[in-house]
Design an enzyme around this catalytic site. Structure first.
Site, mmCIF file in Angstrom:
data_model
loop_
_atom_site.group_PDB
_atom_site.id
_atom_site.type_symbol
_atom_site.label_atom_id
_atom_site.label_comp_id
_atom_site.label_asym_id
_atom_site.label_seq_id
_atom_site.Cartn_x
_atom_site.Cartn_y
_atom_site.Cartn_z
ATOM 1 N N CYS A 272 0.822 -1.209 0.000
ATOM 2 C CA CYS A 272 0.000 0.000 0.000
ATOM 3 C C CYS A 272 0.857 1.262 0.000
ATOM 4 O O CYS A 272 0.437 2.290 -0.530
ATOM 5 C CB CYS A 272 -0.981 -0.003 1.160
ATOM 6 S SG CYS A 272 -0.232 -0.231 2.766
ATOM 7 N N HIS A 842 -1.080 1.608 7.471
ATOM 8 C CA HIS A 842 -1.681 1.476 6.143
ATOM 9 C C HIS A 842 -1.600 2.811 5.412
ATOM 10 O O HIS A 842 -1.727 3.866 6.013
ATOM 11 C CB HIS A 842 -3.139 1.029 6.303
ATOM 12 C CG HIS A 842 -3.814 0.778 4.997
ATOM 13 N ND1 HIS A 842 -3.335 -0.124 4.070
ATOM 14 C CD2 HIS A 842 -4.932 1.317 4.452
ATOM 15 C CE1 HIS A 842 -4.134 -0.132 3.017
ATOM 16 N NE2 HIS A 842 -5.108 0.739 3.219
#
Ligand SMILES: [Zn+2]
Length: 882
Positions: A272, A842
């Site tokens: 990510c 994230h």
């Protein structure tokens, strides 16, 4: 930035020994420039405004005889007598809708984007199954014996049934070749014939057929297509169908039809960080235009710093075995990172695609940057810096970097020096990344002694701004009154981390309500002694470390000239051996001004006055508490009775202490010679005190056991470290404006002692201060917020909420060189966000497409509103000049 160059020899170990095997693999890996077959009219609209210089060659196609026409189409393509330059005639025929254009990949994407931008895709309700818009057709090409025509074979076995059926309806018309590939093929075919006789070698070619969906629909509905019919071929008439995506609602959580460029990236396992940065880049307008265009012309085959190392030829023999037509001599292993990035960007901008797995890009990246191999989480900013630098080197239009000597700039105006530096930089660096992201700042070093200014100009491709928590610092000091009126109190203040001593004094004065007639004297305490007083207002606060202990003494301002007395405390210990009693120090020293001609009484009196607030009330000085207080004060010490002649009596009140001070023999005072703590002499009460030249009288006070019991020595020992916070505070994350971060970045700062600067005027190394100023701003301004701090002992993430402007980031107050030509107002178009803590968490991206903001969360793409953009997760900000 030069500091981001990589090693050029990564991964070329077996290069030369293995070149032929590599060459095949590389060429097939390359998946080179594809050919697109599109409606001529759709193409021509774009061509008029952006491809005027591109000429097409008209080919007429006719069916040839085939033994098995049902499963194979054989076409004969012949160069038409009508010349492509004959615009008038050509366009007349081109608009009929019955002609096709063969264009190269970059032309296709540029045309697609042009139509997309032009129409702005307002009619999102018009939904069409765009999957039919783009299909692949496998064709076989060979040169016929006559050498003037090209045989095109489309076999059912090579293609999907649907694609094959559709292809029966094309190639009956005329094809304009704008790609130049057909001509090239003819040339190469002739060469082959000349060299090796009349062989009929075949080349397999994959054609991407686009935008003919409507045409087929019309055909299937039995509508006659002729030159007079207004065709509604995708994108070519006034009633343009938007490029929308349909279905696949299982991967997209909103019902709105997708627009071009709203493509997710699959997470390949902790990728990510990469997805987030890529989405920001592939929505940077300049990069989109560039990589959808003919960027290969800039591929830097010769730059030794580029992402590849070797040039070699592809033999024609191999060339025939691979599926794409390409240049006879291809330097296919050069510029691989740029190629991989360009390919990924085009995939993300392909109509009808929902999500893309960036696997090929990732493995290409890992070849050059092994740190990104595997599936560990990384910093999106680190990746971004690497990628921008890699793209720059791959796409550097400067093939041989000239060496430029930096001239002596003394006495030359800054503007000229800046331009000189800029010119030199551009002479060595010229790429889309430079065009887009490269700015320049001025860096001034100032000698603290002679004030000599030394100016340099440095390029940057992004700015790393500190957050206030890394620019501010809390310091806890103990404030002591020197008139014996109050207890010592710990005071915590917030000061600029790179501030001066005067900043600390100012903050302290406010915090402890310093009166106008008072002044503060700050001392560093070590081992219960004052090791030095903090001196000059201009001294850097960096000199004070977090574990240092500081005391600020409040002194009367008008007594600055009087001698200063410093009392340090000790218990008397009976030594085990033959020597006399030894002392053991405790507590914070006390400080006061004394009159010029003082004697022992004066010293005694002053000390008792200072101790006054520590005097325990009678009921607390009982034996039970005494032990406790002593133990806390110095748990290791066995108290010895040194004051034999002391009579235990009721604890006197302060008046009594004052009155009795001259006759009590409770405390023992001795004078210490500075620097020689062992050299001391007893202070005799009625003898005048000799004031040393330093104007500082150091007095060691020996505390007998009884006195320890009378006073609260615990308070004297309670001396916090400066880095200590007073209480466990659970403050909400700090909030700060982006402008403040910028100010902190540009603020004048002293260099560390490890970065001493050689002052050319003093001819000595000096601890200079450094000041940055923005000089030249780029079209695309990338701002990295330094959320991650790397201390010697721990890494930390700051959750500070940065209040950044979205619509108008105005830099006019922060740029010293005002270039009237270009605006210094910026508009945000993308943010890379990081959620969670260090080493994990994230990443997502917020990107603006048109007027709408979207969240790109790996493969998921959602529309979001503008007021959702600002969060404390914002990590890298992308601005474009407006
Ligand atoms: Zn100097």
């Amino acid at each position: 930035m030069d500091s981001f160059f990589f090693s050029a020899d990564a991964g070329d170990d077996d290069w030369y020994g293995n070149s032929s095997a590599r060459s095949i693999r590389s060429l097939s890996d390359l998946d080179d420039e594809r050919l697109y077959l599109v409606d001529h009219r759709w193409w021509n609209e774009t061509r008029e405004s952006m491809f005027r210089e591109v000429d097409g060659v008209l080919y007429s196609t006719s069916s040839c005889l085939s033994d098995d026409f049902e499963s194979e189409i054989i076409l004969d393509m012949r160069r038409s007598e009508i010349d492509g330059d004959d615009d008038c005639n050509g366009e007349e025929q081109g608009v009929s809708g019955r002609e096709y254009a063969l264009i190269s990949e970059w032309m296709f994407y540029r045309a697609l984007k042009w139509h997309y931008d032009l129409k702005k895709v307002q009619n999102l309700a018009a939904i069409e199954d765009n999957k039919a818009d783009l299909f692949f057709l496998q064709v076989r090409l060979s040169i016929s014996g006559t050498r003037n025509s090209l045989i095109v074979r489309i076999c059912e076995k090579d293609n999907e049934v649907g694609a094959f059926n559709k292809s029966c309806q094309i190639f009956t018309l005329k094809i304009w070749d704008f790609s130049g590939q057909i001509t090239k093929f003819f040339l190469q075919g002739r060469m082959l014939h000349d060299n090796s006789g009349p062989v009929n070698k075949e080349i397999s070619l994959e054609l991407q057929v686009y935008g003919l969906y409507h045409y087929f629909m019309l055909k299937e509905n039995g509508m006659e297509v002729d030159s007079k019919t207004e065709l509604k071929v995708n994108g070519h008439s006034n009633e343009v169908k938007p490029y929308v995506r349909l279905g696949q609602s299982h991967t997209s959580s909103f019902n709105e039809a997708h627009k071009l460029g709203l493509t997710g990236l699959y997470n390949l396992g902790n990728t990510c960080f990469m997805n987030s940065a890529i989405q920001c880049l592939v929505h940077t307008p300049q990069l989109v235009d560039y990589f959808l265009g003919d960027f290969r012309k800039d591929l830097n085959f010769e730059n030794p710093l580029g992402m590849n190392v070797c040039i070699f030829q592809i033999i024609y023999y191999y060339f025939l075995q691979v599926k794409c037509m390409n240049y006879l001599f291809a330097h296919v292993d050069q510029g691989k990172l740029a190629l991989a990035f360009g390919d990924l960007l085009r995939q993300l901008w392909t109509p009808g695609v929902t999500s893309v797995g960036p696997r090929a890009f990732k493995s290409r990246l890992a070849e050059f940057a092994p740190q990104f191999d595997g599936y560990n989480q990384h910093d999106s900013q680190e990746f971004l810096a690497f990628l921008l630098d890699g793209l720059h080197e791959d796409l550097n239009r400067v093939k041989i970097k000239p060496y430029n000597e930096i001239k002596d700039v003394d006495g030359i105006p800054d503007k000229e020096v800046a331009n000189e530096h800029w010119k030199n930089h551009l002479a060595r660096n010229d790429s889309i990344i430079v065009d887009m992201c490269q700015g320049q700042y001025r860096s001034t070093l100032i000698c603290p002694l002679c004030k000599k200014h030394s100016v340099t100009f440095d390029p940057f491709i992004y700015l790393s701004l500190p957050l206030p928590s890394t620019t501010m610092r809390t310091m806890t000091l103990t404030v002591l009154n020197t008139d014996g009126s109050t207890l010592p109190i710990p005071v915590t203040v917030t000061v600029p981390k790179f501030g001066k001593f005067k900043d600390l004094i100012q903050a302290l004065s406010i915090a402890c309500l310093l009166r106008d007639d008072e002044t503060l004297l700050v001392a560093e305490i070590y081992n219960n002694c004052i090791i030095h007083f903090l001196g000059k207002p201009s001294d850097s606060l960096e000199l004070v470390r977090d574990h240092d202990r500081l005391v600020a003494y409040r002194l009367p301002k008008d007594q600055d000239s009087l001698p200063l007395v410093v009392f340090t405390h000790c218990y008397l210990e009976e030594s085990n051996g033959q020597g006399g009693p030894s002392s053991r120090r405790f507590g914070m020293p006390l400080v006061a001004r004394i009159p010029e001609s003082s004697d022992g009484f004066e010293i005694h009196k002053k000390f008792l006055q200072l101790l006054n607030p520590l005097l325990l009330p009678e009921e607390f000085s009982s034996d039970s508490l005494d032990t406790c207080s002593v133990n806390i004060a110095d748990p290791d010490t066995k108290m010895d009775d040194v004051a034999d002649d002391l009579t235990i009596e009721d604890v006197p009140n302060s008046d009594e202490v004052m009155r009795k001070s001259s006759v009590d023999v409770d405390f023992h005072f001795s004078l210490e010679k500075q620097g020689f703590s062992s050299a001391r002499s007893k202070i005799v009460m009625d003898e005048p005190l000799l004031i040393p030249e330093t104007r500082q009288v150091s007095v060691l006070v020996s505390w007998p056991d009884e006195m320890v019991k009378r006073y609260d020595t615990f308070i004297l020992n309670r001396l916090p470290e400066t880095g200590e916070l007073p209480l466990l505070t659970n403050n909400p994350p700090e909030s700060v404006s982006l402008y403040k971060c910028l100010e902190a970045f540009l603020k004048e700062e002293p260099l560390g002692p490890e970065d001493m600067w050689y002052c050319p005027k003093c001819k000595e190394h000096r601890q200079a201060s450094k000041k940055l100023d923005l000089w030249r701003l780029p079209e695309v301004l990338i701002i990295h917020l330094k959320r991650f701090s790397y201390d010697q002992f721990l890494m930390d993430k700051l959750e500070t909420y940065v209040d950044f402007p979205i619509v108008d980031f105005d830099l006019s107050n922060y740029t010293v060189h005002k270039d009237c030509q270009s605006s210094i107002h910026y508009k945000m178009y993308a943010v890379s966000n990081h959620y969670g803590g260090m080493g994990g968490g994230h990443y997502t991206a917020f990107v603006q497409c048109g007027e709408q903001w979207y969240e790109f969360n790996d493969s998921q793409v959602f529309p979001i509103s503008e007021d959702q953009i600002k969060t404390s997760a914002a990590y890298v900000l992308f601005y474009k000049r407006v």
